[in-house]
Design a protein around this motif. Structure first.
Motif, PDB file in Angstrom:
ATOM      1  N   ARG A 121       0.857  -1.201   0.000  1.00 58.25           N
ATOM      2  CA  ARG A 121       0.000   0.000   0.000  1.00 58.25           C
ATOM      3  C   ARG A 121       0.884   1.239   0.000  1.00 58.25           C
ATOM      4  N   ILE A 122       0.661   2.096  -0.986  1.00 60.24           N
ATOM      5  CA  ILE A 122       1.501   3.289  -1.169  1.00 60.24           C
ATOM      6  C   ILE A 122       0.625   4.537  -1.165  1.00 60.24           C
ATOM      7  N   LEU A 123       1.037   5.525  -0.369  1.00 55.20           N
ATOM      8  CA  LEU A 123       0.309   6.794  -0.303  1.00 55.20           C
ATOM      9  C   LEU A 123       1.191   7.923  -0.838  1.00 55.20           C
ATOM     10  N   MET A 124       0.649   8.716  -1.749  1.00 60.28           N
ATOM     11  CA  MET A 124       1.327   9.891  -2.298  1.00 60.28           C
ATOM     12  C   MET A 124       0.798  11.127  -1.576  1.00 60.28           C
ATOM     13  N   VAL A 125       1.704  11.985  -1.105  1.00 58.15           N
ATOM     14  CA  VAL A 125       1.269  13.137  -0.296  1.00 58.15           C
ATOM     15  C   VAL A 125       1.865  14.449  -0.812  1.00 58.15           C
ATOM     16  N   CYS A 126       1.004  15.478  -0.919  1.00 58.94           N
ATOM     17  CA  CYS A 126       1.485  16.852  -1.171  1.00 58.94           C
ATOM     18  C   CYS A 126       0.707  17.782  -0.250  1.00 58.94           C
ATOM     19  N   LEU A 127       0.701  19.074  -0.545  1.00 54.61           N
ATOM     20  CA  LEU A 127       0.022  20.026   0.340  1.00 54.61           C
ATOM     21  C   LEU A 127      -1.494  20.015   0.148  1.00 54.61           C
ATOM     22  N   GLY A 128      -1.928  20.183  -1.101  1.00 49.48           N
ATOM     23  CA  GLY A 128      -3.359  20.342  -1.359  1.00 49.48           C
ATOM     24  C   GLY A 128      -4.081  19.097  -1.837  1.00 49.48           C
TER      25      GLY A 128
END
Ligand code: 4NP
Length: 151
Positions: free
Chosen positions: A5-12
């Motif tokens: 399981r992979i989560l991609m994260v940014c600000l918005g």
């Protein structure tokens, strides 16, 4: 059965991480790999990706219009094996929510997957012209190719 399981994260969660999610999904077997994305902020919760991200993805044959922005929650540390952050500010914000070393070790700068891009940020294209989105797309495409090779 899902094994990674992979989560991609940014600000918005409307510009960079929706692209990263769409690109990685296009490169892996989605029966085994679960990919999602989130924002450190709730600024755009419930919204579609930015029209410019939708457009650049479409240019490359990827549809990201099924995505809706959501904020990162601490339970994401329990759910995901790897949390890829787009820049060092995202990294600080996510690390601040980590409870222990197991959580902290899951957080990685996505461009560190490219040997020649160590410690580089994926620039925030929000205030850019459209060509900023194509540049971001190319960086994420390269990083996701490397990620897909490993999993
Ligand atoms: P993202 O870009 O973090 O790549 O989704 C941004 C989107 C919105 C804002 C900042 C960055 N904003 O300030 O609303």
């Amino acid at each position: 059965m899902i094994h990674t399981r992979i989560l991609m994260v940014c600000l918005g969660n409307i510009c960079r991480s929706p692209l990263a999610e769409g690109i990685l999904k296009s490169k892996v077997n989605n029966d085994f790999i679960y990919v999602d994305s989130a924002g450190t902020s709730a600024f755009h919760s419930g919204e579609l990706p930015d029209q410019r991200s939708i457009k650049v993805a479409k240019t490359h044959g990827i549809d990201i219009t099924n995505q809706r922005s959501r904020q990162f929650i601490t339970n994401d540390f329990a759910v995901f094996d790897t949390i890829y952050v787009m820049d060092k500010s995202n990294e600080r914000n996510i690390i601040a929510l980590a409870k222990n070393d197991i959580d902290r070790k899951k957080v990685k700068l996505i461009l560190n997957e490219i040997p020649t891009s160590k410690d580089k940020d994926v620039p925030d294209p929000y205030y850019d012209e459209d060509d900023g989105f194509e540049k971001v797309y190319q960086m994420l495409d390269h990083a996701c190719t490397e990620i897909a090779k490993k999993i």
